[in-house]
Design an enzyme around this catalytic site. Structure first.
Site, PDB file in Angstrom:
ATOM      1  N   CYS A  51       0.837  -1.200   0.000  1.00  0.00           N
ATOM      2  CA  CYS A  51       0.000   0.000   0.000  1.00  0.00           C
ATOM      3  C   CYS A  51       0.877   1.258   0.000  1.00  0.00           C
ATOM      4  CB  CYS A  51      -0.993  -0.037   1.154  1.00  0.00           C
ATOM      5  SG  CYS A  51      -2.352   1.160   0.961  1.00  0.00           S
ATOM      6  N   HIS A  89      -3.816  -4.974  -0.204  1.00  0.00           N
ATOM      7  CA  HIS A  89      -3.364  -5.432   1.118  1.00  0.00           C
ATOM      8  C   HIS A  89      -3.340  -6.963   1.168  1.00  0.00           C
ATOM      9  CE1 HIS A  89      -3.369  -1.609   3.407  1.00  0.00           C
ATOM     10  NE2 HIS A  89      -4.268  -1.252   2.497  1.00  0.00           N
ATOM     11  N   GLU A 137      -2.442  -8.772   3.561  1.00  0.00           N
ATOM     12  CA  GLU A 137      -2.863  -9.200   4.903  1.00  0.00           C
ATOM     13  C   GLU A 137      -4.383  -9.202   5.047  1.00  0.00           C
ATOM     14  OE1 GLU A 137      -2.654  -4.721   5.334  1.00  0.00           O
ATOM     15  OE2 GLU A 137      -1.690  -6.285   4.124  1.00  0.00           O
TER      16      GLU A 137
END
Length: 204
Positions: free
Chosen positions: A83, A184, A186
């Site tokens: 990001c 992202h 994650e």
């Protein structure tokens, strides 16, 4: 293998650490120390927030930007920017004025301007990732995005993947041993964990 996860106040630090562990990372050093970065086998730069504030926070860590450039650019250690961590790889960002980035990949981070009036800003949620230039870490799939600015790479060969949000938007940039993803990992469930696992196993 030692992995340095750079802590410069980025909001998604712990979720990235947890995802890296879920992907198989064991020796993660969450660090503000430039020397730890210099000694790491792999480096991850996470990030949530504005370009200028993030760059200022990174520069505030003594010797960190120099250590990152020496270790990633000069020594060729595998690097993943996530990001805003990816956006900082650019030469400059245009959020709240024009601000200098790390300058690793030619290009500018500019405000998203969709041609479709129904495409809202920020670009938030799940979207397709499409290959632009083949890269061993990037696959076609769906990932989670949350951003209002995007990397505009100057050279087509640095553009690894795109997505569509009222027009083509950069999803990933890559050069040498460096990969930056706008989405992202994650938060991207199985797709994101597969990418992180490939990063941990990458031998560029």
């Amino acid at each position: 293998m030692t992995l340095a996860l750079v802590d410069y106040g980025a909001g998604n630090l712990r979720s990235v650490e947890n995802a890296l562990r879920a992907a198989g990372a064991e020796n993660i050093r969450v660090t503000t120390d430039a020397d730890v970065v210099r000694g790491a086998d792999r480096i991850v730069l996470p990030g949530v927030g504005a370009f200028a504030a993030s760059m200022a926070a990174l520069k505030a860590l003594p010797g960190m930007t120099k250590a990152l450039t020496e270790t990633v650019r000069d020594k060729g250690r595998p690097f993943l920017g996530i990001c805003v961590g990816m956006q900082l790889m650019a030469e400059a960002g245009e959020e709240f004025g024009r601000h200098q980035g790390l300058g690793w990949i030619p290009g500018t981070v500019a405000k998203l301007e969709p041609t479709d009036p129904d495409a809202r800003i920020p670009h938030m949620g799940w979207n397709d990732v499409t290959i632009a230039t083949a890269h061993p870490l990037i696959e076609v799939g769906e990932a989670y995005f949350l951003h209002s600015f995007a990397f505009e790479a100057r050279e087509a060969s640095d553009l690894a993947a795109t997505t569509d949000h009222g027009g083509q938007v950069t999803a990933a940039v890559a050069r040498d041993t460096m990969l930056g993803v706008q989405f992202h990992p994650e938060k991207s469930q199985a797709y994101g964990l597969r990418l992180l696992k490939r990063f941990l196993e990458w031998r560029p």
